[in-house]
Design a protein around this motif. Sequence first.
Motif, PDB file in Angstrom:
ATOM      1  N   VAL A 205     125.791 -89.657  53.520  1.00 50.19           N
ATOM      2  CA  VAL A 205     126.104 -90.756  54.424  1.00 50.19           C
ATOM      3  C   VAL A 205     125.511 -90.528  55.814  1.00 50.19           C
ATOM      4  N   ASP A 206     125.262 -89.259  56.171  1.00 58.03           N
ATOM      5  CA  ASP A 206     124.809 -88.971  57.538  1.00 58.03           C
ATOM      6  C   ASP A 206     123.503 -88.188  57.628  1.00 58.03           C
ATOM      7  N   HIS A 207     122.891 -87.831  56.479  1.00 56.81           N
ATOM      8  CA  HIS A 207     121.615 -87.116  56.534  1.00 56.81           C
ATOM      9  C   HIS A 207     120.936 -87.102  55.168  1.00 56.81           C
ATOM     10  N   TRP A 208     119.664 -86.661  55.173  1.00 54.22           N
ATOM     11  CA  TRP A 208     118.876 -86.454  53.956  1.00 54.22           C
ATOM     12  C   TRP A 208     118.645 -84.960  53.776  1.00 54.22           C
ATOM     13  N   GLU A 209     118.469 -84.531  52.516  1.00 52.83           N
ATOM     14  CA  GLU A 209     118.002 -83.188  52.205  1.00 52.83           C
ATOM     15  C   GLU A 209     116.802 -83.307  51.272  1.00 52.83           C
ATOM     16  N   TYR A 210     115.845 -82.365  51.406  1.00 48.65           N
ATOM     17  CA  TYR A 210     114.555 -82.474  50.719  1.00 48.65           C
ATOM     18  C   TYR A 210     114.263 -81.217  49.911  1.00 48.65           C
ATOM     19  N   ARG A 211     113.596 -81.403  48.783  1.00 49.78           N
ATOM     20  CA  ARG A 211     113.128 -80.278  47.977  1.00 49.78           C
ATOM     21  C   ARG A 211     111.750 -79.806  48.457  1.00 49.78           C
ATOM     22  N   GLU A 212     110.908 -80.745  48.905  1.00 52.73           N
ATOM     23  CA  GLU A 212     109.522 -80.417  49.259  1.00 52.73           C
ATOM     24  C   GLU A 212     109.424 -79.948  50.708  1.00 52.73           C
ATOM     25  N   TRP A 213     108.386 -79.163  50.978  1.00 54.99           N
ATOM     26  CA  TRP A 213     108.205 -78.588  52.310  1.00 54.99           C
ATOM     27  C   TRP A 213     107.912 -79.643  53.364  1.00 54.99           C
ATOM     28  N   ASP A 214     107.299 -80.788  52.967  1.00 58.04           N
ATOM     29  CA  ASP A 214     106.911 -81.797  53.957  1.00 58.04           C
ATOM     30  C   ASP A 214     108.069 -82.695  54.372  1.00 58.04           C
ATOM     31  N   ARG A 215     109.222 -82.557  53.705  1.00 60.65           N
ATOM     32  CA  ARG A 215     110.416 -83.332  54.060  1.00 60.65           C
ATOM     33  C   ARG A 215     110.105 -84.824  54.166  1.00 60.65           C
ATOM     34  N   ASP A 216     109.544 -85.345  53.100  1.00 65.21           N
ATOM     35  CA  ASP A 216     109.131 -86.751  53.101  1.00 65.21           C
ATOM     36  C   ASP A 216     109.305 -87.339  51.706  1.00 65.21           C
ATOM     37  N   LEU A 217     109.231 -88.674  51.629  1.00 69.07           N
ATOM     38  CA  LEU A 217     109.249 -89.370  50.345  1.00 69.07           C
ATOM     39  C   LEU A 217     107.846 -89.399  49.753  1.00 69.07           C
ATOM     40  N   HIS A 218     107.791 -89.490  48.416  1.00 69.29           N
ATOM     41  CA  HIS A 218     106.519 -89.569  47.704  1.00 69.29           C
ATOM     42  C   HIS A 218     106.661 -90.597  46.587  1.00 69.29           C
ATOM     43  N   PRO A 219     105.560 -91.254  46.190  1.00 72.14           N
ATOM     44  CA  PRO A 219     105.649 -92.213  45.088  1.00 72.14           C
ATOM     45  C   PRO A 219     106.252 -91.577  43.835  1.00 72.14           C
ATOM     46  N   GLY A 220     107.259 -92.243  43.296  1.00 67.73           N
ATOM     47  CA  GLY A 220     107.902 -91.769  42.076  1.00 67.73           C
ATOM     48  C   GLY A 220     109.028 -90.787  42.271  1.00 67.73           C
ATOM     49  N   ASP A 221     109.402 -90.485  43.517  1.00 67.47           N
ATOM     50  CA  ASP A 221     110.484 -89.525  43.753  1.00 67.47           C
ATOM     51  C   ASP A 221     111.825 -90.037  43.224  1.00 67.47           C
ATOM     52  N   ILE A 222     112.593 -89.117  42.646  1.00 69.13           N
ATOM     53  CA  ILE A 222     113.966 -89.393  42.235  1.00 69.13           C
ATOM     54  C   ILE A 222     114.894 -88.902  43.338  1.00 69.13           C
ATOM     55  N   VAL A 223     115.765 -89.781  43.791  1.00 67.41           N
ATOM     56  CA  VAL A 223     116.692 -89.467  44.881  1.00 67.41           C
ATOM     57  C   VAL A 223     118.102 -89.359  44.304  1.00 67.41           C
ATOM     58  N   LEU A 224     118.804 -88.308  44.700  1.00 62.33           N
ATOM     59  CA  LEU A 224     120.174 -88.073  44.252  1.00 62.33           C
ATOM     60  C   LEU A 224     121.175 -88.480  45.321  1.00 62.33           C
ATOM     61  N   SER A 225     122.293 -89.064  44.893  1.00 61.85           N
ATOM     62  CA  SER A 225     123.469 -89.188  45.740  1.00 61.85           C
ATOM     63  C   SER A 225     124.694 -88.997  44.852  1.00 61.85           C
ATOM     64  N   HIS A 226     125.877 -89.145  45.422  1.00 61.75           N
ATOM     65  CA  HIS A 226     127.114 -88.962  44.667  1.00 61.75           C
ATOM     66  C   HIS A 226     128.084 -90.115  44.949  1.00 61.75           C
ATOM     67  N   PHE A 227     129.007 -90.314  44.012  1.00 59.94           N
ATOM     68  CA  PHE A 227     130.088 -91.276  44.218  1.00 59.94           C
ATOM     69  C   PHE A 227     131.124 -90.614  45.127  1.00 59.94           C
TER      70      PHE A 227
END
Length: 307
Positions: free
Chosen positions: A250-272
């Motif tokens: 709700v208040d931030h993003w976390e990234y797997r990749e070193w560039d800390r950015d979105l890429h075409p086809g990325d799967i994004v996780l969140s939780h209920f």
Amino acid sequence: MRSVRQNYKNSVKLTAARSGIAALALAALVSGCAESAGSKPVKPAPGRQAPQAPPARALDSYAAKLRRAQAERAAAAKRWGLAKTPLAAPAPPAKKPVIEFRDGFEVEDGEDLPPVFTTIPTKDKVVFLTIDDGAEKDPAFLRMMSDLKIPYTAFLSDYLVKEDYGYFRKMRDRGVVLNNHTLHHPYLPGLSYERQKREICGMQDVMKKQFGKRPTLFRPPFGNYNEDTLRAAKACGIKAAPLWNEEIFVDHWEYREWDRDLHPGDIVLSHFRGKEDWKGTMPDMVRRFMKMVTDKGYAVARLEDYL
């Protein structure tokens, strides 16, 4: 001299007369062909015919439909407090991309096992939203996602969703695909093959009983797995095990990749999750998610359309 001129005039008249007769004969011939055909339409010559453009009225109607859809989307974005109108996703690919293990995520002897991956190989500027577990059951979230027509995929654990299966049936009825996240959300590599299989196949049984279908996608809790996990998943009817490249809170993003950015086809996780766990609500999470995605020129697509 007068005789020559007279002969010349007679010759001209004769030529004109012959031309007139020829024209009349041609007209008669054409008329005869038309009459012999009767009222039947003339068939085109065999072979490939030139494509015909759709009627202008159909194009106008389609354009008007697109304008209405965009206007409805813009109005929904305003109602739900989005900074910008979400971009529409492209049509699903006619040919599905080949899904393989991500480098470094393979297991020994895993060639015939469900692949583990964090992104879909595509040039489309799209990302995929996936939401795990089922702890929070916010009716506003269901309305928001339906209003905005934002696709997402759910991975459910029975120990949380059994409190209110009806909530997730409403989700299913809105077109959301419900998938397997085990019965009790354990750390699977710490369990034997048989216990892992009970966790995964047991959840398959729950999904069939409560929602009418056994999923083909499975996400291991915490993203942890071993070869036994994937062998058990395959035995339970699982075809693929998508993980994630980014996680949205709700208040931030976390990234797997070193560039800390979105890429075409990325799967994004969140939780209920809701205010008990977050500094906000699920609609707040969606607002943050959509701001980043739209600002960077991405649309949200349906994961199953690419699998």
